[in-house]
Each structure stands twice: as structure tokens, then as C-alpha cells.
Design an enzyme around this catalytic site. Structure first.
Site, mmCIF file in Angstrom:
data_model
loop_
_atom_site.group_PDB
_atom_site.id
_atom_site.type_symbol
_atom_site.label_atom_id
_atom_site.label_comp_id
_atom_site.label_asym_id
_atom_site.label_seq_id
_atom_site.Cartn_x
_atom_site.Cartn_y
_atom_site.Cartn_z
ATOM 1 N N PRO A 11 -2.730 -3.122 -7.823
ATOM 2 C CA PRO A 11 -4.192 -3.107 -7.844
ATOM 3 C C PRO A 11 -4.821 -4.254 -7.055
ATOM 4 O O PRO A 11 -4.648 -5.426 -7.395
ATOM 5 C CB PRO A 11 -4.533 -3.229 -9.328
ATOM 6 C CG PRO A 11 -3.252 -3.067 -10.065
ATOM 7 C CD PRO A 11 -2.164 -3.417 -9.132
ATOM 8 N N GLU A 12 -5.504 -3.906 -6.007
ATOM 9 C CA GLU A 12 -6.332 -4.867 -5.277
ATOM 10 C C GLU A 12 -7.777 -4.426 -5.510
ATOM 11 O O GLU A 12 -8.023 -3.582 -6.369
ATOM 12 C CB GLU A 12 -5.946 -4.866 -3.791
ATOM 13 C CG GLU A 12 -4.470 -5.224 -3.598
ATOM 14 C CD GLU A 12 -4.024 -5.253 -2.128
ATOM 15 O OE1 GLU A 12 -4.862 -5.476 -1.252
ATOM 16 O OE2 GLU A 12 -2.824 -5.035 -1.896
ATOM 17 N N ARG B 155 5.448 -4.250 -15.462
ATOM 18 C CA ARG B 155 6.069 -5.539 -15.169
ATOM 19 C C ARG B 155 5.444 -6.711 -15.910
ATOM 20 O O ARG B 155 5.819 -7.860 -15.702
ATOM 21 C CB ARG B 155 6.042 -5.802 -13.670
ATOM 22 C CG ARG B 155 7.071 -4.953 -12.987
ATOM 23 C CD ARG B 155 7.100 -5.182 -11.504
ATOM 24 N NE ARG B 155 7.562 -3.951 -10.880
ATOM 25 C CZ ARG B 155 7.548 -3.714 -9.587
ATOM 26 N NH1 ARG B 155 7.070 -4.616 -8.762
ATOM 27 N NH2 ARG B 155 7.982 -2.589 -9.114
ATOM 28 N N ARG C 36 -9.929 -24.200 8.963
ATOM 29 C CA ARG C 36 -8.615 -24.089 8.334
ATOM 30 C C ARG C 36 -7.517 -23.785 9.350
ATOM 31 O O ARG C 36 -7.723 -23.027 10.269
ATOM 32 C CB ARG C 36 -8.624 -22.940 7.320
ATOM 33 C CG ARG C 36 -9.920 -22.822 6.554
ATOM 34 C CD ARG C 36 -9.701 -23.111 5.123
ATOM 35 N NE ARG C 36 -10.867 -22.727 4.353
ATOM 36 C CZ ARG C 36 -10.811 -22.443 3.063
ATOM 37 N NH1 ARG C 36 -9.664 -22.490 2.437
ATOM 38 N NH2 ARG C 36 -11.897 -22.132 2.411
#
Length: 277
Positions: free
Chosen positions: A2-3, A115, A158
Site C-alpha cells: 500500500p502506497e 507480514r 539535497r
DNA sequence: AATTTAGCCTGCGCGC
DNA sequence: TGCGCGCAGGCTAAAT
């Protein structure tokens, strides 16, 4: 797994169904994954409460209750939040062994997690934003705060690899491994490129594709990878449209290249070496 | 301070 | 054929 698109799909599936429903029972086969309080206290507090609605923040589902508490769910890798129609008893063996918690009454919600990377909290609604997991979250890609200007400036600051950056939930939320791969493919950017080496023109493309890929995935109900299912137990169809994810050795859809797999940040990373520089 | 790594979990696929 | 190792990975905590 799930994103953002998968979590959003679950939210939309549950929203019209659970509002106003009363919680009459809490059954727990996997009580250890209740975080922040003992499972028995959790059950006691939740029982008798009424669900006001459901919201999404990043990959978290927030379920505010009438009492002033909010249930927070994170689905981890293999979590599912299913609404059940039939109230058949949970068993500790067989198909339902993975059912972790059932919140039932006028609605039955089964939190299932193979899991066990999922997590459930119950916190006062006023303190949801102070919850450390929520507090550290970055910008929602569909919010007004996710501007091209801000994005471009942050990239320039970054030097981390771009794929790791767009997956960083403290930066932009909702993009996990599958969509990071797909977004970079569409943007034509190599996943290991340092963020500060990305040109403003590329940043614009990348910014656009983050929104576009996530939108497309939501339209298709997400990607059913690793047992992902929506609130009805149905599969998302976006997985069929993946251009690079889990396509190692297969032909690129845009050129004569072959999809390569490398490891970045200990995660499988797929890209077309010809299209992505 | 920023970035990297280990560990949590279980099922499955691959190689021998 | 069968077995065991390694991978899958979101996120946090610990290490560098």
C-alpha cells in the site's frame, strides 16, 4: 504494497460505508500490533464508540470517533482494511489466521496483515498531529503546498539519490517503491542521480509525474502487488500498467532498451538505462 | 545534521 | 523433487 493510491482507494471504499456506525465489538488475534497502549485498554476504549468518518494522511488512515479519539491505521507492507458483510467467526488457523483485529457492530472492519508490519493506534483526536509518526510527515503531493517552486528549490539543496528523496516520507508523502520507479521512468531520470544535479526543467517534469502517476494509479484502484486488496477485497489494476517495476529483463516500452534492476537503499530499483539518464 | 543501515515479519521463488 | 536461503519492503531506531 500500500502506497498513497492504495490507501486512498481503501479510504474511498470505506468512507460511504462506515460513517455513523457504532463499534460494538473488538476482536484481536494479533494484539501485539496495537501501539501506544495495551490491547485490552484499546478494546475497552474503542467499544461503544461511533465512527465519524475516514481520512488519509500520507499512507495513514485516520478514523475519528465520536468520543474525541481517533483510530490511526498504517497498513505496512501487506495490510488490508476490509469491510465484511458476513459475520463469520474469526479462526486462528487457515485463511483467517492473518486477521488481526475486527472492529464490528453496525460495521465489521477486518484489519488483516500477513507480514505484521501494520500498526494501529488510538489517540485523542486533538493529538493526532502531534503523534510523532504523523508529525514528521512531509508534503501531500495533491496539496497546494506541493508547488513546483518549492520542489525545485528543495532538490537543489539535497545531494541524496533522487529515488531515495522522493520516497522520503519526511519530504513528500505517499510515494513508495513502486511509484518511485514509475515516476522516474516517466520523467526520464536515472534513480541514482543526485537530487542537486537535476535541472529545473527535469524537476518540472518530475514534479508533474509524481502527481500524474499517483492520480493514474488511484483511477485504477492502485496496484495489486503483494496481496494488496481494497476495502471490498478487490484488486487494483494499475499493476498491469507498470512500465518498469518488477519488469527486469523485459523490453522498455519506449525504446529498444531492456529494463535493468539495481539496488538503492536496499530496495529493488528498476529503470531503463537508455531512457533514464 | 544528514545519510545509511539493520531489523521487524512471513511467504514465495530460485538455485542446487 | 525437496530444501533452504534470500528477497520482498514501509518504517523506525540505531549507527555512521
Amino acid at each position: 504494497m500500500p502506497e498513497l493510491p492504495e490507501v486512498e482507494t481503501i479510504k474511498r471504499g470505506l468512507a460511504p460505508f462506515i460513517k455513523g456506525k457504532k463499534i460494538l465489538e473488538v476482536e484481536m488475534l494479533r494484539p501485539k500490533l496495537i501501539k501506544g497502549m495495551s490491547p485490552s485498554i484499546f478494546a475497552k476504549k474503542v467499544k461503544g464508540d461511533t465512527i465519524l468518518g475516514i481520512e488519509r494522511r500520507a499512507k495513514y488512515l485516520l478514523v475519528p470517533l465520536k468520543s474525541g479519539n481517533t483510530l490511526i491505521f498504517h497498513l505496512g507492507m501487506t495490510g488490508a482494511l476490509l469491510k465484511s458483510v458476513h459475520k463469520k467467526p474469526l479462526s486462528k488457523t487457515g485463511e483467517e489466521a492473518q486477521k488481526y483485529i475486527r472492529i464490528s457492530g453496525n460495521v465489521i472492519l477486518d484489519f488483516s496483515d500477513l507480514r505484521l508490519f501494520g500498526k494501529i493506534w488510538l489517540v485523542p483526536s486533538k493529538k493526532v498531529l502531534e503523534q510523532k509518526e504523523i508529525k514528521k510527515l512531509g508534503v501531500e503531493p495533491f496539496s497546494k503546498a506541493f508547488t513546483l517552486d518549492w520542489f525545485t528549490k528543495e532538490l537543489a539543496k539535497r545531494k541524496t539519490k533522487i529515488k531515495l528523496l522522493i520516497m522520503d516520507q519526511a519530504f513528500v508523502v505517499g510515494v513508495g517503491n513502486i511509484y518511485a520507479n514509475e515516476v522516474l521512468y516517466r520523467a526520464g531520470i536515472h534513480p541514482a542521480r543526485p537530487a542537486n544535479k537535476i535541472t529545473p526543467k527535469e524537476a518540472k517534469k518530475l514534479h508533474h509525474e509524481i502527481i500524474d502517476v499517483l492520480s493514474d494509479a488511484i483511477k485504477h484502484g492502485g496496484s495489486s502487488v503483494d496481496n494488496y486488496v481494497d476495502a471490498e477485497g478487490g484488486e487494483g489494476t494499475y499493476g498491469k500498467l507498470h512500465k518498469v517495476y518488477d519488469r527486469k529483463g523485459e523490453p522498455c516500452t519506449k525504446c529498444r532498451g531492456v529494463v535493468q534492476k539495481i539496488s538503492l537503499g536496499q530496495r529493488g530499483t528498476y529503470f531503463c538505462p537508455k531512457c533514464q539518464k
